[in-house]
Design a protein around this motif. Structure first.
Motif, short mmCIF file in Angstrom:
data_model
loop_
_atom_site.label_atom_id
_atom_site.label_comp_id
_atom_site.label_asym_id
_atom_site.label_seq_id
_atom_site.Cartn_x
_atom_site.Cartn_y
_atom_site.Cartn_z
N ALA B 166 1.96 -7.17 -2.51
CA ALA B 166 2.81 -6.99 -3.42
C ALA B 166 2.50 -6.18 -4.59
CB ALA B 166 3.25 -8.51 -3.89
N VAL B 167 1.19 -6.10 -4.78
CA VAL B 167 0.84 -5.43 -6.09
C VAL B 167 0.68 -3.75 -5.46
CG1 VAL B 167 -1.22 -4.60 -7.34
CG2 VAL B 167 -0.54 -7.05 -7.32
N LEU B 168 0.40 -3.39 -4.18
CA LEU B 168 0.21 -2.20 -3.77
C LEU B 168 1.77 -1.63 -3.48
CD1 LEU B 168 -2.37 -2.36 -1.01
CD2 LEU B 168 -2.61 -0.94 -3.25
N ALA B 169 2.64 -2.55 -3.17
CA ALA B 169 3.81 -2.05 -3.24
C ALA B 169 4.61 -1.55 -4.17
CB ALA B 169 4.66 -3.17 -2.48
N ILE B 170 4.28 -2.32 -5.39
CA ILE B 170 4.57 -1.87 -6.71
C ILE B 170 3.86 -0.36 -7.32
CG2 ILE B 170 4.62 -2.33 -9.07
CD1 ILE B 170 5.45 -5.15 -8.08
N VAL B 171 2.47 -0.74 -7.28
CA VAL B 171 1.75 0.69 -7.70
C VAL B 171 1.90 1.88 -6.88
CG1 VAL B 171 -0.72 1.21 -7.97
CG2 VAL B 171 -0.09 -1.27 -8.84
N LEU B 172 1.66 1.76 -5.45
CA LEU B 172 1.97 2.76 -4.73
C LEU B 172 3.38 3.49 -4.49
CD1 LEU B 172 -0.54 2.26 -1.78
CD2 LEU B 172 -0.79 3.40 -3.91
N GLY B 173 4.21 2.67 -5.38
CA GLY B 173 5.78 3.03 -5.08
C GLY B 173 6.06 3.52 -6.44
N LEU B 174 5.16 3.46 -7.47
CA LEU B 174 5.71 4.15 -8.66
C LEU B 174 5.79 5.80 -8.77
CD1 LEU B 174 2.96 2.57 -11.04
CD2 LEU B 174 5.26 1.97 -11.03
N LYS B 175 6.81 6.29 -9.59
CA LYS B 175 7.07 7.74 -9.66
C LYS B 175 5.63 8.40 -9.68
CE LYS B 175 10.96 10.39 -11.38
NZ LYS B 175 11.83 10.28 -12.55
N GLY B 176 5.61 9.53 -8.80
CA GLY B 176 4.39 10.19 -8.86
C GLY B 176 3.13 9.79 -7.96
N SER B 177 3.55 8.76 -7.23
CA SER B 177 2.45 8.35 -6.48
C SER B 177 2.38 9.30 -5.33
CB SER B 177 2.94 6.90 -5.85
OG SER B 177 2.20 6.85 -4.59
N PRO B 178 0.86 9.63 -4.94
CA PRO B 178 0.78 10.61 -3.77
C PRO B 178 1.22 9.95 -2.47
CG PRO B 178 -1.31 9.52 -4.50
CD PRO B 178 -0.29 9.10 -5.58
N VAL B 179 1.12 8.53 -2.28
CA VAL B 179 1.42 8.03 -0.98
C VAL B 179 2.65 6.91 -1.12
CG1 VAL B 179 -0.87 8.62 0.11
CG2 VAL B 179 -0.66 6.67 -1.36
N PRO B 180 3.53 7.35 -1.63
CA PRO B 180 4.69 6.37 -1.80
C PRO B 180 5.03 5.78 -0.33
CG PRO B 180 5.59 8.61 -2.10
CD PRO B 180 4.14 8.81 -1.80
N TRP B 181 4.96 6.62 0.72
CA TRP B 181 5.51 6.39 2.13
C TRP B 181 4.64 5.25 2.67
CZ3 TRP B 181 1.05 7.37 4.51
CH2 TRP B 181 0.39 8.84 4.16
#
Lengths: 242, 228
Positions: B166-181
């Motif tokens: 759940a935390v990774l889904a939010i953190v890596l989904g933030l605007k500017g994330s290098p790996v949102p996918w």
């Protein structure tokens, strides 16, 4: 039903629990699966029942209706015995009327009727095991797999099991039953499936000399050496009770 | 299949374990909507993000209520491992629907949203809100399944999978994330609900969610080979 070159392990790099297993079971046949504790009997039965996939090899022509009786039935479920069995009957595709009739019939047969209204979590071990037996028989199984079905059952119900097995085979079903206590020695016309070090040896009915169980008593200090000597002489040591 | 679904839902409700995630969802939504009024579509987008771990938790509970031995019996009763697993995942998705309902209705009861001066009109806002919550369900089902007992085996590992996911889904989904996918598109969906979402963006985000879930569920199915 054909078992073709089954190999089973519990994860990459783990040792093989079953190796090069070949066997077949015909309608009306009973296979008694024997072997020491930890030999791989339960694994073999779960693969045959379709619960666990084989790592290699296939189980072909498995009947559509499979009844599975686990060694220890899970009584920690928030239902009464009746509600549990009715739901299992519904899953098996029975109508409400047919489900009620099947539940009542098997409850009566297995001396379970007084406990149908009892919560599963409050059932004794033996009564819970009877519920586990009943759920596998609600619809006539093409393959009935029983993993040590005698555990916890009272003497009256234990005596019923050979008759139940005979009924399934008379209707054209196949039965596999594991037994490390020698409870099946009195059952006629059975095929012996011996699991040893992950390999299966099948001795067809008629080929095998009829087996019997001899109970012996020795000094506790000699138990280990006596069991080893008997095994070395080619006997199956079914249990050592201290 | 419906018989097994009914039995599993019945066990989920009767075991009284369903109450905890619902109470937590109520508390979270109460805090979320207690501070002031927001535009409905935007608020719904973030509500789907905060409810995502609750959805996954509900799926995990549904799968864990059934004892291992009963799951084995269920496999033989429905005829195959694939049907049993499919049924578990589908029933897990059903458990999240009550929480989706809470997420849709509660903001109005708490006065946490207002349609006055909203960029998106009320009707489309409700559709967008429902879509945002529904897009979160498949990845939550996959995460809940990976946190369930057959896969995670211990309570500690299970909690780690659930909270870590759940935390990774939010953190890596933030605007500017290098790996949102790498994570499901929860944050991307929340950002999209700020304005009117065009059909192609909605389709892309939905496909992203389904593709991520399919990969995670494939992992679950592969792991279940050794842990029936």
């Amino acid at each position: 039903m054909h078992l073709r070159d089954l190999w089973v392990h519990y994860g990459r790099g783990a040792p093989w629990v079953l190796r090069e297993v070949h066997a077949e079971l015909q309608p009306g046949e009973v296979g008694i699966v024997a072997g020491r504790n930890g030999a791989g009997k339960s694994t073999l039965l779960s693969v045959i029942a379709g619960i666990r996939p084989a790592t290699r090899g296939t189980v072909d022509d498995r009947p559509t209706v499979v009844g599975w009786v686990p060694e220890r039935f899970a009584a920690a479920q928030p239902f009464t015995a009746r509600r549990y069995l009715l739901q299992m009957a519904a899953i098996r595709g029975l109508t409400a009327v047919a489900a009620r009739a099947a539940v009542d019939r098997w409850a009566q047969r297995l001396y379970l009727t007084p406990f149908l209204g009892t919560k599963m979590s409050q059932l004794s071990k033996g009564s819970a095991q009877k519920v586990g037996l009943a759920q596998a028989l609600l619809v006539p199984p093409g393959l009935l797999v029983l993993d040590e079905p005698w555990e916890g059952l009272d003497a009256q119900t234990r005596e019923e099991i050979p008759a139940l097995i005979a009924e399934v085979t008379a209707a054209g079903g196949m039965v596999l039953v594991s037994d490390h206590r020698g409870e099946t020695v009195k059952m006629p016309h059975t095929t012996q499936w011996l699991v040893h070090d992950g390999r299966l040896t099948v001795t067809a009915a008629g080929e095998a000399e009829r087996r019997c169980v001899i109970e012996i008593s020795v000094a506790q200090s000699q138990a280990e050496s006596t069991a080893a000597r008997l095994r070395a002489d080619g006997h199956d040591v079914l249990a050592v009770r201290l | 299949m419906t018989g097994l679904m009914a039995m599993r839902l019945s066990a989920y409700v009767r075991a009284q374990v369903a109450l905890a995630p619902l109470l937590v969802a109520l508390a979270i939504l109460g805090i979320f909507y207690g501070g002031g009024q927001a535009e409905p579509a935007e608020a719904y987008g973030m509500s789907a993000v905060v409810l995502f771990p609750i959805f996954a938790w509900q799926v995990k509970i549904l799968l864990d209520v059934e004892p291992d031995v009963q799951r084995h019996i269920a496999i033989t009763a429905v005829g195959s491992r694939a049907r049993e697993m499919g049924n578990g995942l589908l029933t897990g998705a059903v458990t999240t629907l009550v929480t989706v309902g809470l997420g849709m209705v509660l903001p109005w009861l708490l006065g946490g949203v207002s349609e006055l001066n909203a960029k998106v009109p009320l009707g489309p806002s409700l559709v967008l809100g429902l879509w945002a919550h529904l897009v979160a369900i498949p990845p939550a089902v996959a995460l809940g399944a990976l946190a369930s007992r057959p896969i995670s085996r211990s309570a500690g590992v299970s909690a780690l999978v659930l909270t870590g996911g759940a935390v990774l889904a939010i953190v890596l989904g933030l605007k500017g994330s290098p790996v949102p996918w790498l994570v499901p598109p929860l944050m991307a969906t929340a950002r999209a609900t700020v304005n009117q979402v065009d059909v192609s963006t909605a389709a892309l985000l939905t496909l992203w969610s389904l593709a991520w879930s399919a990969i995670a569920i494939y992992g679950y199915v592969r792991l279940r080979r050794f842990r029936p």
